[in-house]
Design a protein around this motif. Structure first.
Motif, PDB file in Angstrom:
ATOM      1  N   ASN A  74       0.857  -1.180   0.000  1.00 52.22           N
ATOM      2  CA  ASN A  74       0.000   0.000   0.000  1.00 52.22           C
ATOM      3  C   ASN A  74       0.898   1.237   0.000  1.00 52.22           C
ATOM      4  OD1 ASN A  74       0.909  -0.504   2.677  1.00 52.22           O
ATOM      5  ND2 ASN A  74      -0.811   0.628   3.549  1.00 52.22           N
ATOM      6  N   HIS A  75       0.332   2.397  -0.278  1.00 54.54           N
ATOM      7  CA  HIS A  75       1.180   3.584  -0.470  1.00 54.54           C
ATOM      8  C   HIS A  75       0.581   4.759   0.293  1.00 54.54           C
ATOM      9  CE1 HIS A  75       4.276   5.924  -2.118  1.00 54.54           C
ATOM     10  NE2 HIS A  75       3.838   6.112  -3.346  1.00 54.54           N
ATOM     11  N   LEU A  76       1.191   5.051   1.447  1.00 54.26           N
ATOM     12  CA  LEU A  76       0.675   6.096   2.326  1.00 54.26           C
ATOM     13  C   LEU A  76       1.483   7.377   2.298  1.00 54.26           C
ATOM     14  CD1 LEU A  76      -0.064   3.949   5.521  1.00 54.26           C
ATOM     15  CD2 LEU A  76      -1.708   4.692   3.780  1.00 54.26           C
ATOM     16  N   SER A  77       2.780   7.270   1.943  1.00 53.60           N
ATOM     17  CA  SER A  77       3.669   8.414   2.108  1.00 53.60           C
ATOM     18  C   SER A  77       4.837   8.342   1.131  1.00 53.60           C
ATOM     19  CB  SER A  77       4.201   8.426   3.548  1.00 53.60           C
ATOM     20  OG  SER A  77       5.251   9.345   3.714  1.00 53.60           O
ATOM     21  N   PHE A  78       5.416   9.512   0.847  1.00 54.10           N
ATOM     22  CA  PHE A  78       6.629   9.580   0.031  1.00 54.10           C
ATOM     23  C   PHE A  78       7.734   8.730   0.656  1.00 54.10           C
ATOM     24  CE2 PHE A  78      10.756  11.535  -0.908  1.00 54.10           C
ATOM     25  CZ  PHE A  78      10.728  11.591  -2.296  1.00 54.10           C
ATOM     26  N   SER A  79       7.748   8.661   1.983  1.00 53.85           N
ATOM     27  CA  SER A  79       8.814   7.939   2.687  1.00 53.85           C
ATOM     28  C   SER A  79       8.711   6.427   2.547  1.00 53.85           C
ATOM     29  CB  SER A  79       8.826   8.325   4.166  1.00 53.85           C
ATOM     30  OG  SER A  79       7.607   7.976   4.799  1.00 53.85           O
TER      31      SER A  79
END
Length: 230
Positions: free
Chosen positions: A40-45
């Motif tokens: 999943n993709h929550l943040s640039f980090s």
């Protein structure tokens, strides 16, 4: 070379000290052979923490514009993506999706780990959105197992739009590898590709504990924000 210098000598030790990654299920990532790491993709980090905690090199793709910026900011951005093992892909035009797929197929055919965010973009609100079928095509064409990976709180560490991350302990969870060999030879069947993608997204929902929304994240971003009730 830059990837390993950043990971083990320059940035890696510092980031581990600051963010103290708490990782569950890392043993599910095979030590050898091709692997698709679907997150999943929550943040640039997310693209910083993933290579940090996975022992093997993880290769993501990113739009070519990230590598062509001007000035100090452009140079730093380019160095970050090069150092994190990211490959630039021209995502303009009708063949963009195929170019991205071919790039990651080369990684897998060389026995590497291809990192992919099935949602296609960062979640606008922390929920899990409908996966795009590129991850299914990648799995079916390569025959590689898919290891689901859930970023649990990276949106709290670095919310969208925030440059300097918050101090905190990043938490990541891996699930057991998913085998789709039962669908061998069925690449291009849109029903099969949707079934494979949905199975991966279901595992990400279970691992992350995030609410699932059956629409694409890009579509959700394009919709005007609703006013918050008083």
């Amino acid at each position: 070379m830059l990837y390993w210098l950043l990971k083990y000598i320059i940035l890696g030790p510092l980031l581990r000290l600051i963010f103290r990654p708490q990782v569950e299920g890392l043993e599910h990532v095979p030590e050898t052979g091709p692997v698709i790491l679907a997150s999943n993709h929550l943040s640039f980090s997310d693209s910083i923490f993933t290579p940090l905690i996975v022992k093997r090199k993880v290769t993501f793709i990113a739009k070519a514009e990230y590598f062509t910026g001007k000035g100090i900011k452009g140079w730093l951005t380019k160095m970050f993506f090069v150092g994190s093992g990211t490959i630039p892909v021209d995502r303009s035009g009708g063949r963009a999706a195929r170019a991205a797929l071919d790039t990651q197929l080369r990684v897998l055919r060389s026995g590497g780990i291809a990192g992919i965010y099935p949602e296609g973009t960062r979640s606008p609100d922390g929920r899990l959105y409908r996966g795009k079928t590129g991850v299914a095509r990648l799995a079916l064409e390569s025959g590689a197992p898919v290891v689901p990976m859930a970023m649990l709180n990276s949106d709290e560490i670095q919310p969208t739009g925030q440059i300097i991350p918050n101090l905190g302990r990043v938490r990541i969870r891996f699930g057991a590898p998913l085998d789709f060999s039962r669908y061998a030879g069925m690449t291009g069947d849109r029903f099969v590709e949707r079934a494979v993608t949905d199975e991966i997204m279901y595992e990400l929902m279970e691992l992350s504990g995030r609410e699932y929304v059956d629409t694409y994240a890009q579509k959700a971003k394009a919709q005007p924000k609703q006013p918050v009730p008083a």
